[in-house]
Design an enzyme around this catalytic site. Structure first.
Site, PDB file in Angstrom:
ATOM      1  N   THR A  73      38.778  68.750   4.610  1.00  0.00           N
ATOM      2  CA  THR A  73      39.577  67.744   3.932  1.00  0.00           C
ATOM      3  C   THR A  73      39.630  66.525   4.839  1.00  0.00           C
ATOM      4  O   THR A  73      39.780  66.648   6.046  1.00  0.00           O
ATOM      5  CB  THR A  73      41.007  68.257   3.671  1.00  0.00           C
ATOM      6  OG1 THR A  73      40.908  69.480   2.971  1.00  0.00           O
ATOM      7  CG2 THR A  73      41.803  67.274   2.834  1.00  0.00           C
ATOM      8  N   PHE A 127      41.593  63.174   5.721  1.00  0.00           N
ATOM      9  CA  PHE A 127      42.884  62.533   5.570  1.00  0.00           C
ATOM     10  C   PHE A 127      42.832  61.148   6.197  1.00  0.00           C
ATOM     11  O   PHE A 127      41.979  60.873   7.042  1.00  0.00           O
ATOM     12  CB  PHE A 127      43.965  63.300   6.343  1.00  0.00           C
ATOM     13  CG  PHE A 127      44.216  64.693   5.851  1.00  0.00           C
ATOM     14  CD1 PHE A 127      45.107  64.930   4.816  1.00  0.00           C
ATOM     15  CD2 PHE A 127      43.587  65.783   6.442  1.00  0.00           C
ATOM     16  CE1 PHE A 127      45.375  66.213   4.377  1.00  0.00           C
ATOM     17  CE2 PHE A 127      43.837  67.079   6.004  1.00  0.00           C
ATOM     18  CZ  PHE A 127      44.739  67.294   4.973  1.00  0.00           C
TER      19      PHE A 127
END
Ligand code: PEP
Ligand code: MN
Length: 589
Positions: A177, A179
């Protein structure tokens, strides 16, 4: 100053973990506070209740997190830096629970999307969106119901007294992921200083194009004409505006660079709408280790810099191999693949050719993930006569078939003089194994062919002896020799051999021949190969040689060092070699 940082979720979520790592690495005091939604993360920063916030931008499996981009744009938030968090999803349940009994899987919506394939195999289970990973695990633990499970990491499991019922359940084992850490436009200088001047930058934007023929192409050519590298382009229909699309775009570079600023101005003029979210420090991401500069070929710092000092044996024993003979270095071309140039070449394949299926599958995989040459042994130099000796000429034929199908030139070992002529017809590069490095008649025989030769360093050979062995091939008129460090015998028993990486800079200085490294035979243990591949590149090798097998446990030789396809992919990722789209292709049925 203690930074107040907000993220979506609770302790044990991947966002929390990403922030903890960041502040630890920067040695900064921070108070972390979880928020129930992305919206609340943004507003906590806008209102001044927090100094910085963390929002996801995308997952390499599930794609763009639209809300992340939209909130940053909507509130004019200032992105500071990107964080990439590797997520290792497990199915977490109560101790004693079994996968076949699962009826409910709680997970953050992003985690559920990332594990779609696994969830599809749980016919009787329902996926239940939860506010975050930590909360999902807490709920399962609280309920005491063995039929309920959550998606989370092993740390989350530990924190909530759960166990892993199934591991690595994301659609791809390398789930990540991305961010972005951001601040309010009026953030204090200390907060803005989290972004480090001079670091590699990325710029994110949201673009809406006109509902016109060629609108997207026009926008993209503005970027391309300015020499801007596009890192991401993802679209979704604009809600309520049929035919119009929003594009989520990431570019390489800083919007304060005039070249980029001007291109964005032109883009703004031609597009329906452009929201520049801003520029921020790009994450280190997978470590693409730069290859060490070549000290010999680099221009001398001053005109009278002394040439590299050659040992006396250079002129006497290996004049043709010595660097001053070809100061610019030799480039050996193997079936169209150049070794010794700028590209770091990865040669991969099984230790032994075992079957058609084994080599076909292996060649296909290693090619897909960026290997340039396919290598496999058909005549094996085994330490005892009862071990698998290789398939011989049948193996060479299978290797060729697999290589051709995957579009890769092939390399195979030749053990005796009577094999040389035929082998030279059937393979693109002849390997001389470590045990034959000083088989001088064999060296002369391959020196008489026009095939490139991969010469491995002997188990107890000095570099001087390796160069003298190469000289045998060169002296016969074959200039195409690539040297290979593959580990030497020392008093150390923890590793199969001792990979002598110091050989690389020494050889690069003393000889013009390309130098490769074989970490597989060097350490002989699967899990230690990966770091040494990066190290080989960092010390200036021209490439690596590694062993890969579809099922290492069943390999007929060198099984302890055989890499799985997944291991191979990780290494190629480390080296920045995985071609764009390879993951998608590999995931395709
Ligand atoms: C091989 O490459 O499979 C091999 C036998 O290597 P070495 O000659 O380096 O032991
Ligand atoms: Mn081997």
């Amino acid at each position: 100053m203690t930074l107040r940082a907000v993220y979506q979720g609770t302790i044990g979520s991947y966002s929390h973990a990403a922030l903890e790592k960041l502040f630890q690495a920067r040695k900064l005091e921070a108070e972390l506070e979880g928020q129930p939604s992305y919206q609340r993360v943004a507003t906590a920063v806008v209102s001044g209740a927090a100094d910085v916030g963390l929002l996801p931008l995308d997952s390499n499996i599930a794609g763009t997190v639209r809300e992340g981009y939209d909130l940053l744009a909507q509130y004019d938030l200032v992105p500071l830096l990107e964080l990439e968090e590797r997520v290792d999803h497990h199915l977490l349940g109560l101790p004693g629970a079994t996968v076949s009994d699962v009826r409910e899987v709680l997970g953050h919506p992003l985690a559920l999307a990332e594990c779609g394939r696994f969830l599809g195999t749980l016919a009787a289970a329902r996926a239940v969106p939860a506010s975050d990973t930590g909360a999902a695990a807490a709920e399962v633990a609280r309920s005491g119901d063995p039929k309920r499970t959550a998606i989370g990491s092993l740390e989350t499991a530990k924190r909530h007294g759960l166990v892993s019922l199934a591991e690595t359940i994301a659609d791809h084992p390398e789930a990540r992921t991305r961010f972005v850490l951001f601040a309010a436009p009026k953030a204090a200088a200390e907060v803005r200083a989290l972004s480090v001047p001079g670091s590699r930058k990325k710029t994110s934007l949201v673009l809406a194009t006109r509902h016109e023929h060629g609108a997207l192409v026009n926008s993209l050519s503005i970027l391309s004409n300015a020499g801007i590298n596009l890192l991401k382009l993802e679209s979704r229909p604009k809600l309520g505006k049929p035919g119009e699309h929003l594009f989520y775009v990431d570019l390489e570079g800083d919007d304060r660079e005039p070249r980029i600023g001007e291109a964005l101005a032109a883009l703004r003029a031609s597009a329906l709408e452009l929201r520049v979210i801003g520029s921020y420090d790009a994450a280190g991401g997978p470590t693409d280790v730069p290859r060490a500069p070549d000290t010999v070929c680099a221009p001398p710092r001053s005109a009278d810099a002394p040439p590299a000092e050659m040992p006396a044996s250079a002129a006497k024993n290996w004049p043709k191999a010595s660097r001053p003979t070809r100061p610019k270095g030799t480039r050996v071309v193997v079936g169209g693949v150049e070794i010794g140039g700028d590209d770091f070449v990865v040669v991969a394949g099984p230790c032994s050719v075992e079957s058609r299926a084994q080599v076909t599958e292996t060649a296909k995989h290693v090619a897909r993930f960026g290997a340039r040459l396919f290598r496999g042994g058909a005549f094996k130099p085994r330490t005892n006569p009862y071990a698998f000796q290789g398939l011989g000429w049948e193996g060479v034929a299978l290797l060729g078939e697999a290589g051709r199908a995957a579009g890769l030139p092939i390399v195979s070992e030749v053990m005796s003089i009577d094999q040389v002529e035929r082998m030279a017809r059937e393979v693109d590069m002849l390997q001389i194994g470590a045990r034959n490095m000083q088989n001088f008649d064999l060296l002369r025989a391959v020196g008489k062919t026009d095939r490139p030769v991969l010469l491995k360093r002997g188990l107890s050979a000095s570099l001087d002896e390796l160069l003298a062995a190469a000289e045998y091939v060169l002296a016969e008129g074959n200039p195409n020799v690539v040297l290979c460090e593959r580990g030497i015998r020392t008093f150390e028993t923890a590793t199969r051999n001792t990979l002598d990486l110091s050989a690389v800079p020494v050889l690069r200085e003393r000889t013009h021949l390309p130098v490769m490294v074989d970490p597989s035979h060097g350490v002989g243990v699967r899990r230690w190969i990966r770091p040494l591949c990066r190290a080989a590149k960092a010390v200036g090798a021209h490439g690596i040689l590694i062993e890969v097998h579809p099922n290492p446990e069943e390999a007929k030789s060198d099984k302890d060092q055989a890499l799985t396809f997944e291991d191979f992919r990780t290494i190629m990722d480390d080296l920045g070699k995985t071609p764009w789209g390879a993951e998608l292709e590999a995931a395709a049925p």
